[in-house]
Design a protein around this motif. Structure first.
Motif, mmCIF file in Angstrom:
data_model
loop_
_atom_site.group_PDB
_atom_site.id
_atom_site.type_symbol
_atom_site.label_atom_id
_atom_site.label_comp_id
_atom_site.label_asym_id
_atom_site.label_seq_id
_atom_site.Cartn_x
_atom_site.Cartn_y
_atom_site.Cartn_z
ATOM 1 N N CYS B 323 0.834 -1.203 0.000
ATOM 2 C CA CYS B 323 0.000 0.000 0.000
ATOM 3 C C CYS B 323 0.871 1.257 0.000
ATOM 4 O O CYS B 323 1.835 1.364 0.738
ATOM 5 N N GLN B 324 0.513 2.200 -0.855
ATOM 6 C CA GLN B 324 1.318 3.411 -1.001
ATOM 7 C C GLN B 324 0.612 4.644 -0.472
ATOM 8 O O GLN B 324 0.942 5.766 -0.851
ATOM 9 N N CYS B 338 0.351 2.389 -7.498
ATOM 10 C CA CYS B 338 0.124 1.252 -6.616
ATOM 11 C C CYS B 338 -0.380 0.075 -7.435
ATOM 12 O O CYS B 338 -1.384 0.173 -8.129
ATOM 13 N N CYS B 345 -7.287 -3.995 -4.412
ATOM 14 C CA CYS B 345 -7.790 -2.971 -3.496
ATOM 15 C C CYS B 345 -8.916 -2.181 -4.152
ATOM 16 O O CYS B 345 -8.693 -1.487 -5.143
ATOM 17 N N CYS B 362 -7.441 7.368 -3.222
ATOM 18 C CA CYS B 362 -7.668 6.148 -4.008
ATOM 19 C C CYS B 362 -9.159 5.931 -4.222
ATOM 20 O O CYS B 362 -9.602 5.561 -5.307
HETATM 21 S S1 SF4 Z 1 -4.932 1.507 -3.943
HETATM 22 FE FE1 SF4 Z 1 -4.457 3.068 -2.419
HETATM 23 S S2 SF4 Z 1 -5.346 2.315 -0.523
HETATM 24 FE FE2 SF4 Z 1 -5.265 0.605 -1.932
HETATM 25 S S3 SF4 Z 1 -3.345 -0.395 -1.456
HETATM 26 FE FE3 SF4 Z 1 -2.914 1.031 -3.128
HETATM 27 S S4 SF4 Z 1 -2.279 2.909 -2.116
HETATM 28 FE FE4 SF4 Z 1 -3.225 1.645 -0.545
#
Ligand code: SF4
Lengths: 86, 383, 348
Positions: B323-324, B338, B345, B362
């Motif tokens: 997760c970013q 990501c 996700c 996101c």
């Molecule tokens: S999409 Fe966004 S919330 Fe989901 S893992 Fe990636 S960075 Fe995290």
């Protein structure tokens, strides 16, 4: 705002009535005032004239970009629309 | 707000004019095409307005508007969620805002705990949580999230004297300190900040003056209607283009220099700022709001012994390490960076907090299809 | 045409999102329910098409069949109840296929032990009344009673049949076509949501639940073959309906948000709750895609109908961005995304 009663007020938002608490609003409020609501608490009274002030400020922003022809065109359109409003 | 006035802050003709003015100032800044003017807003409601009204399609190409750590749910740190989950698993009833339900902790979210039998209620306001406590004859802990604006509401409830079975687990955050962190991030391209109008209504725009002096970047306070956001950006880019470094208030109908002193008094009487981690960002000095000693009796952390060890039997999800969220909130990555985005996700199976909250980057990108370039669509609906 | 967005595999467990009318539900139907059933003989419409109903050839005419199950909480809401919803839902699904003369309905009830007889009687009175409005009747049914706690009060299932000379699909759009909505959107979804008392809102919102086969008949009479697509924007709202017809037709849609009719009170409640009226259910509306030549005639015909007074042309089909719905907000443009799972009101 429609009515005030013991620390809570009923506000009308386009026909939707909602109760807001007045615990933290810093000046006395009365029916007819506008308030800024956040999670069910009024956090500021908005005097009606300040709504006009904000719009005046936005129009000022447009004026400061004079020299841009396109913006000038749009401004004329805006003035026309304003006249139409009145 | 009355319909006519609300409409005036949603006046497309003025919006068009402001977008032109924005383009004008971006041109004035005279950048190379690969060096856009980069500004950051620190408020989920700003991103909501930008996405909801499609404002990005009207931004000039040379402007990049980055979303910063402006989502209170997203920056709620893992240990804070863990505390709530542990309390819930100990059998204590928890009330919280709907967005907080699915924020992942180390091993579980409150939603997971609820599915496993814990008592977790969703409320829409702290007032509703207090009413719930009044009806119950068991302990109720309100797991409180939000920035200073929301914390004011929690504080007002404490001062109004809640029932004895009510207490607060505060995950409230204070925005000004995190702007310092972001401004100091190595490699940051941020040349100016758009500050949140709601928060500034409480604190006043004067609160940003020391920040501006220290970091040499301008700050403009802006509201949340489309015109407010556009006007705020016009002002900000104007300051950047003319190298003026100061605070400007583009939301005068709700914000003044000193703010709402009564609300500040309520806030600081109940809460004290202490240092703490924000999820994905860093340790933020003075970034967390915790109950002061005088109000210790309402503090769930002091009322209960929270046994975090109960969580250690659960393995954390392996996906979480990808997760970013943190980099996204710091403005140095986008959801497309990501690998999990939209795949492993999604809003109904979120891995990171940014996909949970309706104010998370996101989640917003997922809802509105990212930031597609819609500047050139032929054959509009009005043609 | 196969829409690539349907391809996400269905999760191991069926969660609530699979019933919400969006992408997840379409994935479930495509991957599990429709798998292996193929197309009906004679050029009709089968399950794989995921249209509002099925179409079977009978001689030189078409038999249209559709079925729907209904649960709603509360069962009585401003403007309607579960009985009216059950009849209108099925009649409208038939109408969306172009079958505006429903021959008859079936109505099955699954009832929770302990359910009040008087409430049942009230619901059936409403079913009769709605049938009368739609010009149809209930001819058979089925009753099951289940133990207390095994279901939430009452589930109604209605099936409808009708015969028509011409049927209308939901995939017939081409660039240049216009889109019409037959009235204000968001009424039902927000009216039901506003009844939740924990939201502490006081507002008079009324559901639009109604059979609209009469209105659709008028539209078809005015537009003839120029009416190429119809869809009722129920669960998932206008956004899902538009995404579906755009995807199936392989065109892009550009929608003018300001032309989409929304009642002031609905807009305001949506604004307060953070819920977009374009994403919530309607139970008495249709989106109609028409060739540009007949657009005005159809609009006029719909507006003459009492349930279509607020109808408006609100969009156009383009060749670019196939499958996407672009919303012109008046301030800029964005993609109109579909609702993901259940809509949650935000803190207000
Ligand atoms: S999409 Fe966004 S919330 Fe989901 S893992 Fe990636 S960075 Fe995290």
């Amino acid at each position: 705002m429609v009515s005030v009663d013991d620390g809570v007020a009923v506000v009308d938002f386009w026909g939707v009535k909602k109760v807001v608490r007045l615990d933290v609003v810093d000046v006395p409020v009365a029916p007819g005032d506008y308030v800024l609501n956040h999670v069910g608490f009024a956090i500021r009274r908005i005097p009606a004239e300040e709504i006009g002030d904000t719009l005046a400020l936005y129009d000022e922003l447009l004026r400061s970009s004079d020299g841009d022809l396109l913006a000038g065109d749009v401004r004329a359109e805006l003035d026309a629309a304003e006249d139409h409003d009145r | 707000m009355n319909d006519l006035d609300a409409l005036r802050f949603r006046d497309p003709v003025r919006a068009h004019a402001l977008a032109e003015a924005l383009a004008h100032h971006v041109r004035r800044a005279g950048r190379a095409p690969d060096e856009p003017v980069a500004v950051m807003h620190v408020c989920g409601s700003h991103e909501q307005a930008i996405a909801r009204f499609g404002l990005r399609a009207s931004f000039p190409a040379g402007l990049e508007v980055i979303m910063g750590p402006g989502c209170p749910v997203c920056v709620t740190d893992v240990p804070e969620v863990d505390e709530a989950v542990a309390l819930a698993r100990q059998g204590v009833r928890i009330a919280t805002y709907g967005d907080m339900l699915r924020v992942p902790g180390t091993a579980q979210s409150l939603a997971d705990a609820r599915a496993a039998g814990a008592k977790v209620d969703v409320v829409y306001s702290v007032t509703q949580a207090v009413e719930l406590a009044r009806r119950l004859d068991e302990e109720l802990v309100f797991f409180a999230s939000g920035f200073e604006t929301t914390a004011v509401a929690t504080a007002a409830v404490v001062l109004a004297g809640p029932p004895v079975n009510f207490s607060i687990l505060s995950a409230h955050k204070y925005i000004p300190p995190v702007m310092e962190i972001v401004a100091e991030m190595p490699g940051t391209r941020i040349e100016g900040f758009l500050a949140a109008g709601h928060a500034a209504t409480i604190t006043g725009w004067g609160v940003f003056e020391p920040f501006v002096a220290r970091h040499g970047v301008p700050v403009v306070v802006a509201g949340f209607e489309p015109l407010d956001v556009l006007a705020g950006l016009v002002r900000l880019v104007e300051l950047i283009a003319s190298r003026e470094v100061r605070v400007d208030n583009a939301y005068p109908r709700c914000v003044d220099k000193d703010g709402n002193r009564e609300a500040q008094a309520v806030l600081w009487q109940v809460f004290a700022p202490i240092g703490g981690r924000w999820r994905g960002i860093a340790h933020v000095p003075n970034g967390n709001l915790r109950l002061r000693d005088e109000h210790a009796r309402w503090d769930a952390r002091r009322r209960f012994t929270i046994d975090l060890a109960t969580l250690w039997d659960h393995a954390p999800s392996a996906l979480v390490q990808h997760c970013q969220c943190g980099d996204i909130m710091a403005g140095i990555a986008s959801p497309h960076d990501c690998t999990l985005f939209g795949k492993a996700c999604t809003p109904d199976a979120p891995v990171g907090a940014c996909m949970v909250s309706t104010e998370g980057t996101c989640r917003i990108w997922h809802q509105y299809g990212g930031q597609p370039d819609l500047r050139t669509i032929r054959g509009g609906a009005r043609s | 045409m196969r829409d690539l967005r349907f391809l996400r595999p269905v999760d191991e467990r069926i969660t609530l999102k699979y019933g919400a009318g969006g992408r997840a539900m379409r994935a479930l139907i495509e991957q599990i329910f429709a798998d292996g059933f193929g197309e009906p003989e004679g050029g009709g419409v089968g399950l794989a098409a995921m249209d509002d109903g099925a179409v079977l050839r009978i001689g030189d005419r078409w038999l249209v069949i559709t079925t729907d199950s209904h649960v709603v909480r509360p069962r009585f809401f401003p403007g309607g109840d579960i009985g009216r919803l059950a009849v209108a839902g099925t009649v409208n699904d038939l109408a969306m296929m172009g079958a505006t003369e429903p021959l008859a309905l079936t109505c099955a009830a699954i009832i929770e032990e302990g359910f009040a007889r008087d409430e049942l009687a009230r619901i059936w009175a409403s079913i009769r009344q709605t049938c009368l409005e739609a010009g149809t009747t209930v001819v058979t049914g089925d009753t099951k009673v289940m133990g207390r706690g095994e279901l939430d009060g009452l589930v109604l299932n209605t099936t409808g049949v009708a015969i028509t000379d011409r049927f209308v699909r939901d995939n017939g759009l081409r660039p240049g076509d216009r889109l019409l909505v037959t009235g204000t959107v968001g009424d039902h979804g927000l009216a039901v949501m506003a009844t939740r008392n924990e939201l502490a809102l006081e507002v008079e919102l009324v559901s639009d639940v109604a059979p609209i086969n009469g209105l659709v008949r008028a539209a078809l009479a005015a537009g003839g073959d120029g009416v190429v697509v119809m869809k009722d924007p129920t669960r998932g709202g206008l956004a899902s309906a538009l995404a579906e017809i755009a995807g199936k037709s392989g065109v892009g849609l550009v929608i003018d948000e300001r032309a989409v009719p929304v009642k002031d009170a609905v807009r305001a409640a949506g604004e307060l709750l953070g819920i977009d009226p374009l994403l919530v259910a309607n139970e008495g509306k249709a989106v109609i895609g028409v060739r540009a030549e007949v657009a005005d005639a159809v609009l006029e015909a719909v507006r003459r109908h009492p349930l279509g007074r607020d109808a408006a042309l609100c969009g156009v089909c383009i060749a670019e961005r196939a499958g996407a719905v672009v919303l012109e907000t008046g301030f800029g443009r964005r993609l109109l995304g579909e609702a993901e799972g259940e809509l949650q009101p935000r803190i207000c």
